[in-house]
Design a protein around this motif. Structure first.
Motif, PDB file in Angstrom:
ATOM      1  N   UNK A 139      32.788  -3.254 -17.559  1.00 64.46           N
ATOM      2  CA  UNK A 139      33.453  -4.202 -17.106  1.00 64.46           C
ATOM      3  C   UNK A 139      34.235  -3.473 -15.805  1.00 64.46           C
ATOM      4  N   UNK A 140      34.891  -2.431 -16.158  1.00 59.06           N
ATOM      5  CA  UNK A 140      35.926  -1.846 -15.071  1.00 59.06           C
ATOM      6  C   UNK A 140      34.848  -1.309 -13.820  1.00 59.06           C
ATOM      7  N   UNK A 141      33.724  -0.985 -14.270  1.00 62.13           N
ATOM      8  CA  UNK A 141      32.558  -0.520 -13.376  1.00 62.13           C
ATOM      9  C   UNK A 141      32.166  -1.489 -12.495  1.00 62.13           C
ATOM     10  N   UNK A 142      31.850  -2.616 -13.153  1.00 62.95           N
ATOM     11  CA  UNK A 142      31.540  -3.808 -12.177  1.00 62.95           C
ATOM     12  C   UNK A 142      32.511  -4.069 -11.298  1.00 62.95           C
ATOM     13  N   UNK A 143      33.808  -4.143 -11.761  1.00 62.59           N
ATOM     14  CA  UNK A 143      34.984  -4.602 -10.969  1.00 62.59           C
ATOM     15  C   UNK A 143      34.976  -3.639  -9.605  1.00 62.59           C
ATOM     16  N   UNK A 144      35.057  -2.471 -10.173  1.00 67.47           N
ATOM     17  CA  UNK A 144      35.078  -1.356  -9.086  1.00 67.47           C
ATOM     18  C   UNK A 144      34.132  -1.572  -7.991  1.00 67.47           C
TER      19      UNK A 144
END
Length: 514
Positions: free
Chosen positions: A418-423
């Motif tokens: 999820x953090x990667x998607x946000x980044x």
């Protein structure tokens, strides 16, 4: 008892036995009964004051010494303190001190043995105080010219205070503070010293104001009557006074120690009052005289300065002649100013043209086009590159997730995904913002190019002249061209062949705008 003492001693004698205390008591009673109160004359020898406050000293002559004692409570009654080497007459009672088998004289009164002894003691004190520097003229203070308050140390009932007040009233009335003291006897010295110190302890401007000058006064008398002003305590109090002090003790021929340490010595109390204040009428007369002299001096000075001013004014030129030359310079400068402004503007316009000549619109257009193409190419490559990078990261992440069992690590990987998607989303947004910023910069450069385009200049009434397809900027170049063409903002106009057309070498385009 004498019979018993005179009885023969021997075996079987009936002589009584005495104790040591009985013998000492009998001797003491005999001495006190036989002599009682006596007066003894002699020279003072050793003097010693014990820590208890009692005074021990010796009275001696050529062959014998008599021990003397004055108890602490008796010292206040002594008019003269015994000093070594002084010839005195002491009065007291003879007694014995049995603890040491000694007898001594309990002295109640000490008197100098004549005027010679007093003068010797006075000379001794004078030498001692002079050696300490109390008589030096350098330490003496000047008297105030016109004191507001005068302090007087004297007896309030004598004629001295009346003479002082009467003299002050005649010369210049001032406020007087009287400190009453005894002017002779054993109380004189401590009271005079306390009065001088008391005046110095007063605060200036307080309820009881501090005097500006002190007068210590007494009428005439014998040396014994004036002896209180020869005491060391009085001399030291006068020397320590911060207020200027005038001594007026006795008549003109009388001299005491306070006369040497005071700031001024007056022969009489009346003379002390004359020293303290000036004569009011004399001051008024002197003031009137000085005022008249000042007025006359001012008047004469103003007259001389007026004459000098008029002499200088006659030597000065007329105002018109002083202003003629500056007025001509002003008119000349005013007439030259419009032409100078035009010349300056033209010069700066030519300088601007030379500066902007290298800024060719074609070069700027090519540069802007290159930057625009490079920006577009970067923007086109950025999105696929981001997508490919995101895809590879997601595939790698999925591969790692596939190798993991459903444990807390899976939840951690989910969070990281999820953090990667946000980044990824933020990166895409940042790239779009960066592209938009570069496009805005490119648009601003296009606006600058448009403002520098010579066609925009032609809209303000300028034209471009071309000869044989090249820009012509001089008359000689136009005469050499075979054909001319004038470009206006709304179109071009071709002219016929010039008469003086001559073949010329091609010149590079200069790019100047007119």
């Amino acid at each position: 008892m004498s019979d018993l003492i005179d009885a023969p001693d021997g075996p079987g004698s009936n002589a009584p036995e005495f104790t040591v205390s009985e013998i000492s008591g009998a001797v003491k009673k005999t001495l006190e009964g036989a002599f009682g109160r006596i007066r003894v004359r002699g020279e003072v020898g050793r003097v010693f004051r014990a820590r208890s406050g009692h005074l021990y000293y010796d009275i001696k002559d050529e062959r014998n010494v008599l021990a003397c004692t004055t108890w602490k409570g008796q010292l206040a009654n002594l008019t003269v303190m015994p000093e070594e080497g002084m010839e005195v007459i002491v009065s007291g009672r003879l007694t014995a001190f049995g603890a040491q088998s000694k007898y001594n004289l309990n002295v109640e009164q000490v008197e100098p043995a004549g005027a010679g002894a007093l003068m010797a003691m006075l000379e001794k004190r004078k030498k001692q105080l002079a050696a300490e520097g109390l008589f030096d003229e350098a330490r003496k203070r000047p008297l105030p010219f016109l004191p507001e308050i005068i302090g007087v140390v004297t007896s309030p009932s004598g004629a001295v205070i009346r003479d002082i007040l009467h003299r002050l009233r005649d010369r210049f009335p001032r406020k007087v503070l009287i400190w009453p003291v005894a002017v002779q006897g054993r109380d004189c010295a401590p009271q005079v010293a306390a009065a001088i110190d008391g005046f110095n302890q007063l605060s200036p401007g307080g309820p009881l104001p501090r005097p500006d000058v002190i007068i210590v006064a007494r009428g005439g008398g014998s040396i014994e009557d004036l002896w209180g002003f020869n005491e060391e305590i009085v001399a030291r109090a006068a020397a320590a006074s911060q207020i200027p002090l005038i001594s007026a003790v006795g008549h003109e021929t009388d001299t005491t120690l306070i006369d040497f340490v005071s700031d001024r010595r007056a022969p009489t109390p009346t003379a002390a009052a004359e020293m303290a204040v000036p004569v009011r009428l004399e001051l008024l007369a002197h003031f009137d005289s000085q005022s008249a002299r000042l007025s006359g001096a001012l008047s004469r000075n103003m007259t001389r300065r007026g004459e000098r001013l008029r002499d200088l004014a006659r030597a000065l030129p007329r105002p018109d002649s002083l202003l003629a030359t500056p007025r001509q310079r002003y008119d000349n400068a005013a007439s030259r100013l419009p032409l100078a402004l035009k010349t300056g503007v033209q010069s700066r316009r030519l300088g601007l043209a030379h500066i902007t000549a290298p800024l060719r619109p074609k070069l700027l257009s090519q540069r802007l086009q290159t930057l625009s193409e490079r920006l577009d190419a970067s923007a086109k490559r950025l999105v696929p590159a981001l997508a490919r990078g995101t895809s590879r990261a997601r595939q790698d992440f999925d591969a790692r997730v596939g190798r993991l069992t459903p444990t807390p690590l899976l939840r951690e990987n989910t969070r990281r995904r999820e953090k990667l998607s946000e980044l990824s989303r933020r990166l895409q947004t940042a790239s779009q913002i960066s592209v938009a910023g570069r496009r805005d910069h490119l648009a601003s450069l296009e606006r600058i190019l448009q403002s520098l385009n010579y066609e925009e200049t032609m809209k303000r009434g300028y034209a471009v002249i071309r000869g044989d397809g090249h820009v012509v900027t001089t008359k000689s170049a136009a005469e050499q061209a075979s054909s001319l063409e004038i470009q206006f903002a709304d179109g071009r106009l071709k002219l016929g062949q010039t008469k003086s057309a001559k073949p010329r070498k091609d010149k590079p385009e200069q790019g100047s705008l007119f």
